[in-house]
Design a protein around this motif. Sequence first.
Motif, PDB file in Angstrom:
ATOM      1  N   LYS A 151       0.826  -1.195   0.000  1.00 38.85           N
ATOM      2  CA  LYS A 151       0.000   0.000   0.000  1.00 38.85           C
ATOM      3  C   LYS A 151       0.867   1.255   0.000  1.00 38.85           C
ATOM      4  CE  LYS A 151      -3.993   1.835   2.580  1.00 38.85           C
ATOM      5  NZ  LYS A 151      -4.838   1.610   3.767  1.00 38.85           N
ATOM      6  N   VAL A 152       0.490   2.228  -0.835  1.00 36.07           N
ATOM      7  CA  VAL A 152       1.201   3.502  -0.854  1.00 36.07           C
ATOM      8  C   VAL A 152       0.928   4.240   0.457  1.00 36.07           C
ATOM      9  CG1 VAL A 152       1.491   5.703  -2.058  1.00 36.07           C
ATOM     10  CG2 VAL A 152       0.972   3.630  -3.366  1.00 36.07           C
ATOM     11  N   LYS A 153       1.977   4.725   1.089  1.00 35.06           N
ATOM     12  CA  LYS A 153       1.863   5.388   2.374  1.00 35.06           C
ATOM     13  C   LYS A 153       1.146   6.730   2.259  1.00 35.06           C
ATOM     14  CE  LYS A 153       6.327   3.557   4.012  1.00 35.06           C
ATOM     15  NZ  LYS A 153       7.706   3.936   4.413  1.00 35.06           N
ATOM     16  N   SER A 154       0.349   7.036   3.257  1.00 37.55           N
ATOM     17  CA  SER A 154      -0.254   8.358   3.361  1.00 37.55           C
ATOM     18  C   SER A 154       0.731   9.319   4.020  1.00 37.55           C
ATOM     19  CB  SER A 154      -1.544   8.292   4.184  1.00 37.55           C
ATOM     20  OG  SER A 154      -2.500   7.460   3.554  1.00 37.55           O
ATOM     21  N   GLY A 155       0.528  10.620   3.798  1.00 34.79           N
ATOM     22  CA  GLY A 155       1.371  11.621   4.432  1.00 34.79           C
ATOM     23  C   GLY A 155       2.741  11.751   3.831  1.00 34.79           C
ATOM     24  N   LYS A 156       2.912  11.261   2.598  1.00 29.24           N
ATOM     25  CA  LYS A 156       4.205  11.340   1.916  1.00 29.24           C
ATOM     26  C   LYS A 156       4.152  12.207   0.658  1.00 29.24           C
ATOM     27  CE  LYS A 156       7.230   8.631   4.101  1.00 29.24           C
ATOM     28  NZ  LYS A 156       8.609   9.059   4.442  1.00 29.24           N
ATOM     29  N   VAL A 157       3.139  11.999  -0.176  1.00 25.66           N
ATOM     30  CA  VAL A 157       3.045  12.691  -1.459  1.00 25.66           C
ATOM     31  C   VAL A 157       1.660  13.316  -1.586  1.00 25.66           C
ATOM     32  CG1 VAL A 157       3.216  12.507  -3.966  1.00 25.66           C
ATOM     33  CG2 VAL A 157       4.626  11.028  -2.518  1.00 25.66           C
ATOM     34  N   ILE A 158       1.629  14.612  -1.787  1.00 31.00           N
ATOM     35  CA  ILE A 158       0.378  15.337  -1.985  1.00 31.00           C
ATOM     36  C   ILE A 158       0.457  16.074  -3.318  1.00 31.00           C
ATOM     37  CG2 ILE A 158      -1.144  17.155  -1.110  1.00 31.00           C
ATOM     38  CD1 ILE A 158      -0.018  16.472   1.696  1.00 31.00           C
ATOM     39  N   ARG A 159      -0.578  15.945  -4.112  1.00 30.37           N
ATOM     40  CA  ARG A 159      -0.665  16.668  -5.387  1.00 30.37           C
ATOM     41  C   ARG A 159      -1.781  17.704  -5.294  1.00 30.37           C
ATOM     42  NH1 ARG A 159      -3.047  13.167 -10.235  1.00 30.37           N
ATOM     43  NH2 ARG A 159      -3.523  15.291 -10.897  1.00 30.37           N
ATOM     44  N   LEU A 205      14.599   2.017  -6.161  1.00 33.77           N
ATOM     45  CA  LEU A 205      14.372   1.158  -4.996  1.00 33.77           C
ATOM     46  C   LEU A 205      14.093   1.998  -3.754  1.00 33.77           C
ATOM     47  CD1 LEU A 205      14.362  -1.737  -3.872  1.00 33.77           C
ATOM     48  CD2 LEU A 205      16.824  -1.488  -3.456  1.00 33.77           C
ATOM     49  N   LYS A 206      14.852   3.077  -3.598  1.00 32.21           N
ATOM     50  CA  LYS A 206      14.661   3.973  -2.449  1.00 32.21           C
ATOM     51  C   LYS A 206      13.293   4.637  -2.511  1.00 32.21           C
ATOM     52  CE  LYS A 206      17.003   7.716   0.028  1.00 32.21           C
ATOM     53  NZ  LYS A 206      18.162   8.656   0.018  1.00 32.21           N
ATOM     54  N   LEU A 207      12.840   5.005  -3.711  1.00 34.99           N
ATOM     55  CA  LEU A 207      11.528   5.607  -3.896  1.00 34.99           C
ATOM     56  C   LEU A 207      10.437   4.675  -3.422  1.00 34.99           C
ATOM     57  CD1 LEU A 207       9.902   8.027  -5.276  1.00 34.99           C
ATOM     58  CD2 LEU A 207       9.774   6.518  -7.262  1.00 34.99           C
ATOM     59  N   ARG A 208      10.518   3.429  -3.857  1.00 35.50           N
ATOM     60  CA  ARG A 208       9.489   2.448  -3.450  1.00 35.50           C
ATOM     61  C   ARG A 208       9.540   2.195  -1.940  1.00 35.50           C
ATOM     62  NH1 ARG A 208       6.068  -1.748  -5.130  1.00 35.50           N
ATOM     63  NH2 ARG A 208       6.046  -3.461  -3.641  1.00 35.50           N
ATOM     64  N   LYS A 209      10.729   2.064  -1.395  1.00 32.90           N
ATOM     65  CA  LYS A 209      10.853   1.811   0.033  1.00 32.90           C
ATOM     66  C   LYS A 209      10.300   2.970   0.846  1.00 32.90           C
ATOM     67  CE  LYS A 209      14.229   0.448   3.561  1.00 32.90           C
ATOM     68  NZ  LYS A 209      15.659   0.121   3.848  1.00 32.90           N
ATOM     69  N   ASN A 210      10.506   4.187   0.351  1.00 32.64           N
ATOM     70  CA  ASN A 210      10.062   5.381   1.076  1.00 32.64           C
ATOM     71  C   ASN A 210       8.551   5.589   0.986  1.00 32.64           C
ATOM     72  OD1 ASN A 210      10.437   7.758   2.590  1.00 32.64           O
ATOM     73  ND2 ASN A 210      10.565   9.018   0.744  1.00 32.64           N
ATOM     74  N   LEU A 211       7.949   5.218  -0.142  1.00 32.96           N
ATOM     75  CA  LEU A 211       6.540   5.546  -0.371  1.00 32.96           C
ATOM     76  C   LEU A 211       5.583   4.385  -0.204  1.00 32.96           C
ATOM     77  CD1 LEU A 211       6.754   7.942  -3.462  1.00 32.96           C
ATOM     78  CD2 LEU A 211       6.986   8.476  -1.033  1.00 32.96           C
ATOM     79  N   VAL A 212       6.111   3.165  -0.064  1.00 34.81           N
ATOM     80  CA  VAL A 212       5.236   1.988  -0.006  1.00 34.81           C
ATOM     81  C   VAL A 212       5.469   1.241   1.314  1.00 34.81           C
ATOM     82  CG1 VAL A 212       4.672  -0.221  -1.097  1.00 34.81           C
ATOM     83  CG2 VAL A 212       5.194   1.775  -2.507  1.00 34.81           C
TER      84      VAL A 212
END
Length: 305
Positions: free
Chosen positions: A70-78, A297-304
Amino acid sequence: MKFFDIARSRRSAISVAIVPLAVAMLSAGSVGAADAAPDAAGAGGPAKIELQGAVNVRDLGGYRTYDGAKVKSGKVIRSDALGKLTDADVQKLGSLHLQTVIDLRTPAEVQALGADRLPSGVPLVARAIDDTGMFTKMYQAIGSKDPVQQEALLGGGKAEQIMGDVYRSFFTPDSLTKFGQSVRDLANTGNATLFHCTAGKDRTGWLSYVTLRAIGVPEGTARQDYLLSNQYRAAADAALRAQLKQGGIMQNPDLLIPLQEVREDYLNIAVSQVDSQFGDFGKFLTQGLGLDAGTILKLRKNLVS
């Protein structure tokens, strides 16, 4: 001042006052914001962030990846532009613990619509991505008040051509570099990073689509997120067209619809460019955006999660 009040003023006042207001209304939540579409993502989708001064704001958390994560909440807002936020809106943004705001608008857009209103201490990164003159053309069409000129500028498929040019421009070296840097920023964000353009649908929509696919969200889901802007913006965009007609600014404000909407045809232009220029999406990430395997890989680890 309302449009019908402005329309009764002198022509010189119209040229000064109506055009900036009309174009601002194309992007801001000042028209019908309270009546904007409810969160249409449903279970497992992003959470809409309700603001009075912006209508297309949402947290990208909640989407599922191919492997069920699941994509984490509170990380990316558009979002769309933040220049018309109320004090309450700014306070609400402050509760989101923003780490950075990335403004993808051109200097012309910022000058016409106003700089972002942000909570104190939130850094702003100005990262202008060219809109190929779309904003200026829209400004010119509305400001002319001439139905013949408006038809010549936007009718007969010309508005759709303008939008196609916008999506093709995402692949210029400068745009690729800036989209790539934005994805790197998301790979390193601790608290929330918010990014936006003017309407929050094209440059912002493409960056969201790319980010979601890069972290393993299915293409169909990323596409649905892109199209969700139509629901979030519908009430404000329709209200603008009604006021432009009522004020005598546009005889046929429906000419603006192709510029106001996102469409699968527009997204497909960019997706086809990925395939034709890079071969596949993975090569687009590495060769086009300049992301190495470690960053992805870092992107996925940080956001998922």
